[in-house]
Design a protein around this motif. Structure first.
Motif, PDB file in Angstrom:
ATOM      1  N   ARG A  27     -12.298  -6.802   1.124  1.00 11.52           N
ATOM      2  CA  ARG A  27     -13.298  -6.744   0.208  1.00 11.52           C
ATOM      3  C   ARG A  27     -14.280  -7.773   0.454  1.00 11.52           C
ATOM      4  O   ARG A  27     -14.047  -8.902   0.507  1.00 11.52           O
ATOM      5  CB  ARG A  27     -12.651  -6.934  -1.193  1.00 11.52           C
ATOM      6  N   GLY A  29     -17.990  -9.606  -1.228  1.00 18.20           N
ATOM      7  CA  GLY A  29     -18.748  -9.674  -2.522  1.00 18.20           C
ATOM      8  C   GLY A  29     -19.455 -11.065  -2.480  1.00 18.20           C
ATOM      9  O   GLY A  29     -19.598 -11.600  -1.523  1.00 18.20           O
ATOM     10  N   VAL A  45      -7.505  -6.675   0.871  1.00 14.43           N
ATOM     11  CA  VAL A  45      -6.892  -6.161  -0.138  1.00 14.43           C
ATOM     12  C   VAL A  45      -5.933  -4.926  -0.053  1.00 14.43           C
ATOM     13  O   VAL A  45      -5.806  -4.396   1.131  1.00 14.43           O
ATOM     14  CB  VAL A  45      -8.031  -5.191  -0.901  1.00 14.43           C
ATOM     15  N   ALA A  48      -7.638  -0.244  -3.559  1.00 13.59           N
ATOM     16  CA  ALA A  48      -9.240  -0.143  -4.060  1.00 13.59           C
ATOM     17  C   ALA A  48      -9.197  -0.196  -5.551  1.00 13.59           C
ATOM     18  O   ALA A  48      -8.311   0.390  -5.984  1.00 13.59           O
ATOM     19  CB  ALA A  48      -9.750   1.070  -3.561  1.00 13.59           C
ATOM     20  N   ASP A  52     -15.143   0.500  -6.729  1.00 10.50           N
ATOM     21  CA  ASP A  52     -15.229  -0.020  -5.236  1.00 10.50           C
ATOM     22  C   ASP A  52     -16.248   1.054  -4.466  1.00 10.50           C
ATOM     23  O   ASP A  52     -15.959   2.071  -4.428  1.00 10.50           O
ATOM     24  CB  ASP A  52     -14.254  -0.494  -4.684  1.00 10.50           C
ATOM     25  N   ILE A  54     -16.513   2.017  -0.939  1.00  9.78           N
ATOM     26  CA  ILE A  54     -15.542   1.972   0.372  1.00  9.78           C
ATOM     27  C   ILE A  54     -16.455   2.499   1.512  1.00  9.78           C
ATOM     28  O   ILE A  54     -17.037   3.590   1.601  1.00  9.78           O
ATOM     29  CB  ILE A  54     -14.346   2.845   0.269  1.00  9.78           C
ATOM     30  N   LEU A  63     -14.696  -2.729   1.231  1.00  8.07           N
ATOM     31  CA  LEU A  63     -14.758  -2.394   0.020  1.00  8.07           C
ATOM     32  C   LEU A  63     -15.535  -3.555  -0.585  1.00  8.07           C
ATOM     33  O   LEU A  63     -15.477  -4.780  -0.523  1.00  8.07           O
ATOM     34  CB  LEU A  63     -13.283  -2.629  -0.606  1.00  8.07           C
ATOM     35  N   VAL A  64     -16.836  -3.024  -1.488  1.00  9.04           N
ATOM     36  CA  VAL A  64     -17.670  -3.959  -2.133  1.00  9.04           C
ATOM     37  C   VAL A  64     -17.833  -3.216  -3.347  1.00  9.04           C
ATOM     38  O   VAL A  64     -17.965  -1.911  -3.674  1.00  9.04           O
ATOM     39  CB  VAL A  64     -19.085  -3.612  -1.340  1.00  9.04           C
ATOM     40  N   ASP A  65     -17.999  -4.239  -4.418  1.00  6.95           N
ATOM     41  CA  ASP A  65     -18.367  -3.785  -5.867  1.00  6.95           C
ATOM     42  C   ASP A  65     -19.808  -3.192  -6.011  1.00  6.95           C
ATOM     43  O   ASP A  65     -20.358  -4.079  -5.325  1.00  6.95           O
ATOM     44  CB  ASP A  65     -17.681  -4.782  -6.949  1.00  6.95           C
TER      45      ASP A  65
END
Length: 107
Positions: A27, A29, A45, A48, A52, A54, A63-65
């Protein structure tokens, strides 16, 4: 919209995941911090979150918000060894300035 890993970074992440014995990916961020305004976050992580985004890069899930993706779109994560120092390096085309220590950036 994407965040990618170099082959070297992907191999290092996979090595960390293998040594943990679990995990689905990495992840990435950003958070408000540092002398330039924003700092990167990085964590391994196990599952998920519903929000997220992906991406898969060189066999590793990233994975990124959505909020962080606005600041990180197009970023490539590399892993470099320079002298006695080694670690992950963010190549972010959105960063307008980086602090001297390399820990934070501004957009």
């Amino acid at each position: 919209m994407a965040v990618t890993l170099t082959t070297v970074a992907a191999a290092r992440v996979q090595k960390f995941l293998d040594s943990r014995g679990k995990g689905i990916g990495l992840r990435l961020g950003v958070k408000t911090s540092g002398c330039s305004g924003m700092a990167y976050t990085l964590e391994f992580v196990d599952e998920a979150l519903p929000e997220d985004m992906i991406f898969e890069s060189n066999g590793v899930k990233v994975l990124v918000d959505p909020t962080s993706l606005a600041y990180m779109d197009g970023t490539e994560l590399d892993y470099a060894k320079e002298g006695l120092n080694e670690g992950f390096k963010f190549n972010n085309p959105n960063a307008k300035a980086n602090c001297g220590c390399g820990e934070s950036f501004s957009v």
